[in-house]
Design a protein around this motif. Structure first.
Motif, PDB file in Angstrom:
ATOM      1  N   VAL A 101      -1.695  -4.114  -3.073  1.00  0.00           N
ATOM      2  CA  VAL A 101      -0.942  -5.085  -4.783  1.00  0.00           C
ATOM      3  C   VAL A 101      -0.133  -5.975  -3.779  1.00  0.00           C
ATOM      4  CG1 VAL A 101       0.674  -4.330  -6.772  1.00  0.00           C
ATOM      5  CG2 VAL A 101      -1.621  -3.056  -5.816  1.00  0.00           C
ATOM      6  N   SER A 102      -0.300  -6.918  -4.952  1.00  0.00           N
ATOM      7  CA  SER A 102       0.313  -8.314  -4.601  1.00  0.00           C
ATOM      8  C   SER A 102       1.148  -8.735  -6.297  1.00  0.00           C
ATOM      9  CB  SER A 102      -0.308  -8.840  -3.630  1.00  0.00           C
ATOM     10  OG  SER A 102      -0.388  -9.194  -2.214  1.00  0.00           O
ATOM     11  N   ILE A 103       2.681  -9.361  -6.804  1.00  0.00           N
ATOM     12  CA  ILE A 103       2.476  -9.840  -7.413  1.00  0.00           C
ATOM     13  C   ILE A 103       3.646 -10.426  -7.107  1.00  0.00           C
ATOM     14  CG2 ILE A 103       2.984  -9.441 -10.336  1.00  0.00           C
ATOM     15  CD1 ILE A 103       1.816  -5.849  -9.378  1.00  0.00           C
ATOM     16  N   VAL A 121       0.539  -1.577  -0.818  1.00  0.00           N
ATOM     17  CA  VAL A 121       0.405  -0.352  -0.148  1.00  0.00           C
ATOM     18  C   VAL A 121       0.630   1.309  -0.307  1.00  0.00           C
ATOM     19  CG1 VAL A 121      -1.700   1.117   1.693  1.00  0.00           C
ATOM     20  CG2 VAL A 121      -1.453  -0.975   0.954  1.00  0.00           C
ATOM     21  N   LYS A 122       0.670   1.941  -0.822  1.00  0.00           N
ATOM     22  CA  LYS A 122       1.401   3.510  -1.102  1.00  0.00           C
ATOM     23  C   LYS A 122       0.395   4.282  -0.330  1.00  0.00           C
ATOM     24  CE  LYS A 122       4.205   6.510  -0.825  1.00  0.00           C
ATOM     25  NZ  LYS A 122       4.935   6.794  -0.008  1.00  0.00           N
ATOM     26  N   SER A 123       0.358   5.510  -0.024  1.00  0.00           N
ATOM     27  CA  SER A 123      -0.699   6.622   0.781  1.00  0.00           C
ATOM     28  C   SER A 123       0.217   7.932   0.621  1.00  0.00           C
ATOM     29  CB  SER A 123      -1.183   6.457   2.185  1.00  0.00           C
ATOM     30  OG  SER A 123      -2.069   5.162   2.286  1.00  0.00           O
ATOM     31  N   PHE A 124      -0.286   9.345  -0.497  1.00  0.00           N
ATOM     32  CA  PHE A 124      -0.208  10.297  -0.569  1.00  0.00           C
ATOM     33  C   PHE A 124      -0.980  10.723   0.646  1.00  0.00           C
ATOM     34  CE2 PHE A 124       1.709   8.655  -4.274  1.00  0.00           C
ATOM     35  CZ  PHE A 124       3.497   8.655  -3.911  1.00  0.00           C
ATOM     36  N   GLY A 125      -0.822  10.645   2.191  1.00  0.00           N
ATOM     37  CA  GLY A 125      -1.621  12.061   2.718  1.00  0.00           C
ATOM     38  C   GLY A 125      -2.850  11.199   2.607  1.00  0.00           C
ATOM     39  N   GLN A 126      -4.440  11.919   1.873  1.00  0.00           N
ATOM     40  CA  GLN A 126      -5.375  10.511   1.887  1.00  0.00           C
ATOM     41  C   GLN A 126      -5.842   9.856   0.811  1.00  0.00           C
ATOM     42  OE1 GLN A 126      -8.119  10.787   4.468  1.00  0.00           O
ATOM     43  NE2 GLN A 126      -6.554  12.197   5.393  1.00  0.00           N
ATOM     44  N   HIS A 127      -4.912  10.423   0.012  1.00  0.00           N
ATOM     45  CA  HIS A 127      -5.223   9.826  -0.769  1.00  0.00           C
ATOM     46  C   HIS A 127      -4.135   8.375  -0.435  1.00  0.00           C
ATOM     47  CE1 HIS A 127      -5.010   8.863  -5.953  1.00  0.00           C
ATOM     48  NE2 HIS A 127      -3.918   8.787  -5.174  1.00  0.00           N
ATOM     49  N   GLN A 128      -4.763   6.868  -1.728  1.00  0.00           N
ATOM     50  CA  GLN A 128      -4.062   5.616  -1.691  1.00  0.00           C
ATOM     51  C   GLN A 128      -3.656   5.817  -3.217  1.00  0.00           C
ATOM     52  OE1 GLN A 128      -5.311   2.286  -0.044  1.00  0.00           O
ATOM     53  NE2 GLN A 128      -4.993   2.210   2.215  1.00  0.00           N
ATOM     54  N   THR A 164       4.578   4.448  -9.443  1.00  0.00           N
ATOM     55  CA  THR A 164       4.445   4.637  -7.771  1.00  0.00           C
ATOM     56  C   THR A 164       5.428   2.894  -7.272  1.00  0.00           C
ATOM     57  OG1 THR A 164       2.480   5.940  -7.554  1.00  0.00           O
ATOM     58  CG2 THR A 164       3.489   5.212  -5.383  1.00  0.00           C
ATOM     59  N   THR A 165       4.265   1.591  -7.615  1.00  0.00           N
ATOM     60  CA  THR A 165       5.047   0.347  -7.499  1.00  0.00           C
ATOM     61  C   THR A 165       6.600   0.608  -7.798  1.00  0.00           C
ATOM     62  OG1 THR A 165       2.683  -0.042  -8.120  1.00  0.00           O
ATOM     63  CG2 THR A 165       4.669  -1.851  -8.216  1.00  0.00           C
ATOM     64  N   LEU A 166       6.636   0.877  -9.152  1.00  0.00           N
ATOM     65  CA  LEU A 166       8.084   0.805  -9.749  1.00  0.00           C
ATOM     66  C   LEU A 166       8.930   1.245  -8.670  1.00  0.00           C
ATOM     67  CD1 LEU A 166       9.298  -0.591 -12.409  1.00  0.00           C
ATOM     68  CD2 LEU A 166       9.554   1.844 -13.462  1.00  0.00           C
ATOM     69  N   GLY A 206       2.794  -3.261   3.723  1.00  0.00           N
ATOM     70  CA  GLY A 206       3.655  -4.823   2.872  1.00  0.00           C
ATOM     71  C   GLY A 206       4.446  -4.339   2.639  1.00  0.00           C
ATOM     72  N   GLU A 207       4.583  -5.053   2.016  1.00  0.00           N
ATOM     73  CA  GLU A 207       6.644  -5.530   1.856  1.00  0.00           C
ATOM     74  C   GLU A 207       7.106  -5.747   0.582  1.00  0.00           C
ATOM     75  OE1 GLU A 207       7.431  -9.625   3.366  1.00  0.00           O
ATOM     76  OE2 GLU A 207       9.469  -8.652   4.155  1.00  0.00           O
ATOM     77  N   ILE A 208       8.294  -6.042   0.255  1.00  0.00           N
ATOM     78  CA  ILE A 208       9.135  -5.743  -1.200  1.00  0.00           C
ATOM     79  C   ILE A 208      10.438  -6.654  -0.765  1.00  0.00           C
ATOM     80  CG2 ILE A 208       9.861  -5.602  -3.427  1.00  0.00           C
ATOM     81  CD1 ILE A 208       7.970  -2.328  -3.091  1.00  0.00           C
ATOM     82  N   VAL A 209      10.326  -7.875  -1.219  1.00  0.00           N
ATOM     83  CA  VAL A 209      11.132  -8.856  -1.359  1.00  0.00           C
ATOM     84  C   VAL A 209      11.927  -8.664  -2.235  1.00  0.00           C
ATOM     85  CG1 VAL A 209      11.697 -10.931  -0.877  1.00  0.00           C
ATOM     86  CG2 VAL A 209      10.199 -10.112   0.593  1.00  0.00           C
ATOM     87  N   ILE A 210      13.320  -8.154  -3.063  1.00  0.00           N
ATOM     88  CA  ILE A 210      14.264  -8.848  -4.126  1.00  0.00           C
ATOM     89  C   ILE A 210      15.050  -9.559  -3.434  1.00  0.00           C
ATOM     90  CG2 ILE A 210      15.583  -7.881  -5.692  1.00  0.00           C
ATOM     91  CD1 ILE A 210      14.393  -5.223  -5.251  1.00  0.00           C
ATOM     92  N   ASP A 211      15.288 -10.915  -4.478  1.00  0.00           N
ATOM     93  CA  ASP A 211      15.889 -11.943  -4.729  1.00  0.00           C
ATOM     94  C   ASP A 211      15.746 -12.324  -2.781  1.00  0.00           C
ATOM     95  OD1 ASP A 211      17.935 -13.774  -5.272  1.00  0.00           O
ATOM     96  OD2 ASP A 211      19.518 -12.797  -5.205  1.00  0.00           O
ATOM     97  N   GLY A 212      14.796 -12.935  -2.251  1.00  0.00           N
ATOM     98  CA  GLY A 212      14.666 -13.389  -1.052  1.00  0.00           C
ATOM     99  C   GLY A 212      15.359 -12.423   0.399  1.00  0.00           C
ATOM    100  N   LYS A 213      15.252 -11.174   0.046  1.00  0.00           N
ATOM    101  CA  LYS A 213      15.450 -10.219   1.260  1.00  0.00           C
ATOM    102  C   LYS A 213      14.276  -9.265   1.197  1.00  0.00           C
ATOM    103  CE  LYS A 213      19.944 -10.101   0.780  1.00  0.00           C
ATOM    104  NZ  LYS A 213      21.418  -9.316   0.046  1.00  0.00           N
TER     105      LYS A 213
END
Lengths: 359, 280
Positions: free
Chosen positions: A25-27, A13-20, A47-49, A61-68
């Motif tokens: 998102v899960s991929i 999840v990414k919020s900018f103030g009140q706006h999500q 924003t996701t990128l 949420g969480e972003i994992v790159i190569d297991g970390k």
């Protein structure tokens, strides 16, 4: 890395103030995959990128790159590189210096840097341009420099933020193919952001269609195009005719819905029951026109021929239904039409070629 | 083409005239006077001589000149070191940006003379700073601050800081943030990004700021006069004295010409160097 996933985006999840801007998102992105984040502007794809690159923090949420998990890593600590939409080539450095920048930061030896710079210049077919400044190159050449500058670092994931947006159509098509071949040759994981659905279909192994911050559908080009799961995806990818309808009767082998006042056979998908609202999506290229109602039980809608629009590779036949709604049929431009406005025609399609959407 | 050039010159003629009368003519006069003889009472005898330059290059004058260059350099570097972080800060905040810029510009509304008087009030022996320190019990007697080289430096740094901040702000503000992101993306820490990308790309602002601080600092005489007393003088004071007190225009003119030459030469060399390095 047991599960072969290079990047895992988990419930981000990414919020900018009140706006999500990005909503849960899960991929999972496999090693060596070409994944495209596709959607209209403001859908949260960039924003996701930027969260993967580290330019934006993750709200939850969480972003994992190569297991970390990379939440605590600054962009300069992450093993990913970005090709920016504006290229962001350093104007005070030559092509060589631009490409060498990342390796210099990693304190490679001068000889090694020279060798690597040569290698990637070769890879993007810019041999001999090393001494030039970015302002002495064309847009397409700068594009290649930007890709080379990112690739030379041999990142685990290459992030591309609408990198072809500034190029003209012909060059863009050529670069799409080149990028795809480059990605296959290197076996590198690419995450590509674009709003151009054709570009996404051309290049991607899988496409994640985003809309208003959430993930609409994740699948291969073929899945996304042929079996869209939502109305948004059906409408956004390619051209389609959408019709609201209501299920009249359904069983495991066939189903009938009331569409535009007609009883029409539809594909019997799971979860249909009488009185359920559905949306029918019919691709223009999967329909055809017949003078009389088809006798073989194929679905059809009757309407009046309006006009014929020639667009080169196809001609678009517009037919007005009694409700006033238009339906578009793509025909081969070879077929000369002998219809005149107002003629009664039947628009037909195969039952299993029309998508049935329940959401 | 021909016509539009003519038109441009016609439109420019008022400013060209102004430039000619009030800048070019006086400079030419100064250059001519620097090669003439003095009749001993301040009058000009139009005979060619190099005597004035001989005196101007004597050790006393040269020493003051070198000291002025050194001080101007010190002032410029200090203004840059204070001004850069400040300009960087202003261009990176969203709130209060205009207010801070306004504060930078406000001093221009008051004459430097008046503002320098304010420094006298602050620095003198029974001034605000000494009074405060005494009241707090930190010192017994006053600290001599006014009429020291330190007072001149403080006064000049104060006076020239806005000239440094404004061009720096302009070029930092113009800097595309995507360059900084690209550097970070390629593995450069914030410090490395600053020195490898931010500084080279804001070099135009740095050069402009340094020039418009260094050059006037070299010629100024009001501030050293008021804050430095009679002991610590700069080359500007020498020139002023030669013209107004000693009635020796020839000497003042020759020192002026020397300064102009040095400044022009250094500007030329600097621009040439930075051009070669393509730092814009």
């Amino acid at each position: 890395m047991s599960d072969n996933n290079m990047v895992k985006i988990k419930d981000v999840v990414k919020s900018f103030g009140q706006h999500q801007a990005v909503k849960n998102v899960s991929i999972d992105i496999k090693q060596g995959e070409f994944l495209t984040l596709l959607g209209p502007s403001g859908c949260g794809k960039t924003t996701t990128l930027r969260m993967i690159a580290g330019f934006e923090s993750i709200t939850s949420g969480e972003i994992v790159i190569d297991g970390k998990s990379v939440a605590s890593q600054h962009p300069y600590e992450r093993d990913v590189n970005t090709v920016f939409q504006s290229y962001a080539l350093f104007p005070h450095m030559s092509v060589e210096e631009n490409i060498a920048f990342g390796l210099k930061m990693k304190k490679y030896s001068k000889a090694k840097i020279k060798e690597e710079v040569e290698r990637v210049l070769n890879l993007v077919q810019l041999e001999g341009y090393g001494k030039r400044k970015p302002d002495q190159l064309s847009g397409g050449q700068n594009q290649r420099v930007a890709i080379a500058r990112a690739l030379v670092n041999n990142p685990k994931v290459l992030l591309l933020d609408e990198p072809l947006g500034a190029l003209d159509l012909k060059l863009r098509k050529q670069m799409q193919i080149e990028l795809k071949h480059l990605q296959q040759k290197l076996g590198m994981t690419f995450i590509y952001v674009t709003h151009d659905q054709e570009e996404a279909l051309t290049m991607s192994d899988r496409i994640a269609v985003m809309n208003d911050g959430h993930l609409e559908q994740l699948g291969t080009s073929r899945e996304i195009y042929e079996t869209p799961k939502t109305k948004f995806v059906a409408d956004f990818i390619g051209e389609t005719n959408l019709f609201e309808g209501e299920v009249v009767d359904s069983s495991e082998i066939n189903a009938v819905a009331s569409v535009e006042g007609n009883q029409i056979p539809i594909k019997p998908i799971d979860g249909l029951s009488p009185n359920k609202d559905i949306t029918l999506t019919i691709r223009p290229e999967l329909t055809w026109i017949e003078g009389s109602e088809p006798s073989n039980g194929k679905p059809s809608l009757q309407g009046k021929y309006v006009e014929n629009i020639y667009v080169g590779s196809v001609q678009k036949v517009i037919v007005a239904l009694p409700s006033g709604k238009n339906i578009v049929i793509n025909e081969s431009p070879m077929n000369a039409s002998d219809l005149s406005p107002g003629d009664e025609v039947n628009v037909c399609w195969d039952v299993d070629k029309a998508g049935v959407l329940t959401s | 083409m021909e016509r539009s050039t003519k038109k441009a010159y016609t439109l420019l003629s008022p400013s060209l005239l102004l430039f000619l009368v009030f800048l070019a003519v006086p400079v030419i006069m100064i250059i001519i006077i620097s090669f003439t003889k003095n009749d001993g009472y301040g009058g000009i005898i139009y005979e060619f001589t190099l005597q004035n330059y001989k005196i101007a290059l004597e050790s006393l004058y040269l020493k003051i000149f070198l000291r002025s260059v050194y001080w101007s350099f010190l002032i410029t570097v200090t203004c840059l070191l204070i001004g850069y972080p400040f300009a960087y800060f202003i261009s990176h905040i969203k709130k209060y940006k205009n207010l801070l810029l306004f504060l930078v510009i406000i001093p221009f509304w008051t004459n430097l003379l008046v503002r320098t008087y304010a420094w006298i009030i602050l620095l003198q022996n029974d001034g605000v700073i000494n009074g405060f320190l005494k009241a707090m019990g930190f010192i017994e007697g006053p600290i001599q601050m006014l009429y020291t080289p330190g007072a001149i430096l403080v006064g000049l740094i104060y006076g020239f800081l806005p000239f440094m901040v404004l061009p720096l702000y302009t070029s930092i503000e113009k800097l595309d943030r995507s360059y900084l992101e690209a550097a970070e993306d390629l593995g450069a820490s914030p410090i490395k990004t600053f020195f490898n990308v931010t500084v080279p790309l804001t070099m135009p602002g740095i050069i402009t700021g340094c020039f418009i601080t260094f050059i006037p600092a070299l010629g100024i005489f009001v501030v050293p006069d008021m804050l430095g007393g009679s002991k610590a003088i700069m080359i500007g004071n020498i020139i002023r004295d030669d013209f107004q007190i000693n009635m020796n225009w020839q000497l003042g003119a020759s020192v002026s010409v020397l300064i102009m030459t040095v400044v022009l030469a250094s500007v030329f060399i600097f621009l040439k160097l930075s051009n070669n390095k393509k730092a814009f």
